[in-house]
Design an enzyme around this catalytic site. Sequence first.
Site, PDB file in Angstrom:
ATOM      1  N   GLU A 117       0.838  -1.202   0.000  1.00 20.48           N
ATOM      2  CA  GLU A 117       0.000   0.000   0.000  1.00 20.48           C
ATOM      3  C   GLU A 117       0.876   1.256   0.000  1.00 20.48           C
ATOM      4  O   GLU A 117       1.846   1.349   0.754  1.00 20.48           O
ATOM      5  CB  GLU A 117      -0.887  -0.025   1.243  1.00 20.48           C
ATOM      6  CG  GLU A 117      -1.719   1.199   1.489  1.00 20.48           C
ATOM      7  CD  GLU A 117      -2.394   1.138   2.860  1.00 20.48           C
ATOM      8  OE1 GLU A 117      -3.307   1.958   3.079  1.00 20.48           O
ATOM      9  OE2 GLU A 117      -2.015   0.293   3.697  1.00 20.48           O
ATOM     10  N   LYS A 124      -9.620   2.476  -2.821  1.00 16.41           N
ATOM     11  CA  LYS A 124     -10.066   1.861  -1.568  1.00 16.41           C
ATOM     12  C   LYS A 124     -11.478   2.320  -1.229  1.00 16.41           C
ATOM     13  O   LYS A 124     -11.792   3.509  -1.267  1.00 16.41           O
ATOM     14  CB  LYS A 124      -9.099   2.221  -0.444  1.00 16.41           C
ATOM     15  CG  LYS A 124      -9.346   1.461   0.860  1.00 16.41           C
ATOM     16  CD  LYS A 124      -8.273   1.782   1.889  1.00 16.41           C
ATOM     17  CE  LYS A 124      -8.464   0.956   3.149  1.00 16.41           C
ATOM     18  NZ  LYS A 124      -7.443   1.302   4.173  1.00 16.41           N
ATOM     19  N   CYS A 183      -5.279  -3.006   2.627  1.00 16.88           N
ATOM     20  CA  CYS A 183      -5.087  -2.992   4.076  1.00 16.88           C
ATOM     21  C   CYS A 183      -6.323  -3.453   4.836  1.00 16.88           C
ATOM     22  O   CYS A 183      -6.699  -4.609   4.817  1.00 16.88           O
ATOM     23  CB  CYS A 183      -4.631  -1.604   4.520  1.00 16.88           C
ATOM     24  SG  CYS A 183      -3.996  -1.569   6.221  1.00 16.88           S
TER      25      CYS A 183
END
Length: 563
Positions: free
Chosen positions: A315, A381, A431
């Site tokens: 990330e 995300k 994540c």
Amino acid sequence: MADPITSRARRGVTSTETQAQAPGRTLPRWHYLVALLAGAANTLSFAPTPHGGWLELAIFAFFFAWLTRTTGWKSAALTGGAFGFGNFVTGVWWLYVSMHDYGGMAAPLAGAALVLFSLYLALYPALAAGVWSFCAGHASNGKLNELPFSPTWHGAFAFASAWAVGEWLRGYVFTGFPWLASGYPQVDGPFAGFAPVVGVYGVGWMLALVAALIVQAWVRWREPVEANGNAGNAGNTRTARVMPPLVVALALIAAGLMLPWVAWTQPSNAALHVRLLQGNVKQEMKFEEAGMVAAINEYQQMITEKPADLIVTPETAIPVLIQQLPLPFSQAVGHFADTTGSAILFGALGGTVTPEGRITDFTNSLFGITPGSRDLYRYDKHHLVPFGEFVPWGFHWFVNLMNIPLGDFARGPAVQKPFMVHNQPVAVDICYEDIFGEEIARSIRESDTPAGVLVNSTNLAWFGDTIALDQHLQIARMRSLETGRPMLRATNTGTTAAIDAYGNVIARLAPYTVGSIDVMVQGTSGNTPYVTSGNNTVLAVSLFLLAFGFAFGPGIRRRNGNR
């Protein structure tokens, strides 16, 4: 194992005396201290403890037995809350590291924030225990039941159902925080086989049910039996009472151990040669200019070191906006992809350029380069981290106490197209997103091209060298079990790993080292029952059983003479 309240009646207190005493009976303070310590011990069942699922089963059996000592819904809720607080404050203490060590928050404030957050999380097991007390016939309409409590069939199902609903709520309310869901230790425990059927909350439901049935069998074994002068009859009666809950508990354990032999998905398309990169960039340097340049140079070298079908960075490995990507990096990586046939996924920051030339709607993104194509794949995300990637309303003052260089990000769509590697669709997430199993399942279920491989790109450097790294790997293994698909994890500091479709770690890097994993990964196709229905199955069953308990539980206990 602790005696339930009914032990008073068994030790010579008559039913009339017990009924008279029950409303005024209070529990000593050490009762709640023991529950808190049991919750703290439950943290040991999570990673990195090997085979912690068995330890968790023992702890949950003790916890349920301890709940049976309570005198009503209030004491049950306090017991559940104490257990939850002990579990959370010891299980997510690494949040202190992010707030104090990297966020710059004063130690007393960071400690207080951790305690307050753990108290909030403890509300959910408190709610579950209180609801169980009502549904088990322990309390009725907020008042103590006249009869003392004893483990029963409907009480066991009520405990499992209330616990599962409580955990689901914790993973949903205020965007959710399902970390330390009780199903996770079972990836190496007796109930792992239920994961592809009912998901992590369903696994927790099975755990709670079996624990309650074990306690029920234990209590029935210890209850005196009217033998009428015949010891053999007494033994037979005791066995007849003990065997039903014990047999069901053992049958569920056996089913959980055998279900992994069921193939819910099947191999699909050619196996991929994958390289997963771990740069070990220090968090305190990541957003300084010198650190950013060093990180970009490091990952450029690691990406172009040798080819693979798919190369994945962590990330925000490239900690700049995609519009500000250094030309040497983009040229070198693009040329490498074209000449070697390597597809590349790298983490960077996204943004939208307005007609005035301003950049808005910043996103935490993954970008994909396909050999021979100038089209850049993009994944934004969707499930953002509160206080890290967006600031909840009214909490800007809290974020201002920290020095974390992240603000409010824009959200990507809930379901986004997969990244195509040769003919294998790859679903990516970033994540924190992989702790939401329902969202991973939805991305497969609702995609026009269902993915055969899952990829998680993450940076846990915010939490230091703590148990958070092992816990997150355990969570990723549950996602593999639920979906029947391999999961690939590329992390900044650890734990970078490859997980097969059965939840087994087939390769991993040591945390806080620089390196890469080269591994062959076989994608799969087909849907597990959990991918098809998500959490709907466990929620529907749980709510039905809780409604049944509310409506009929006390009446059943009275008709059966408190059995």
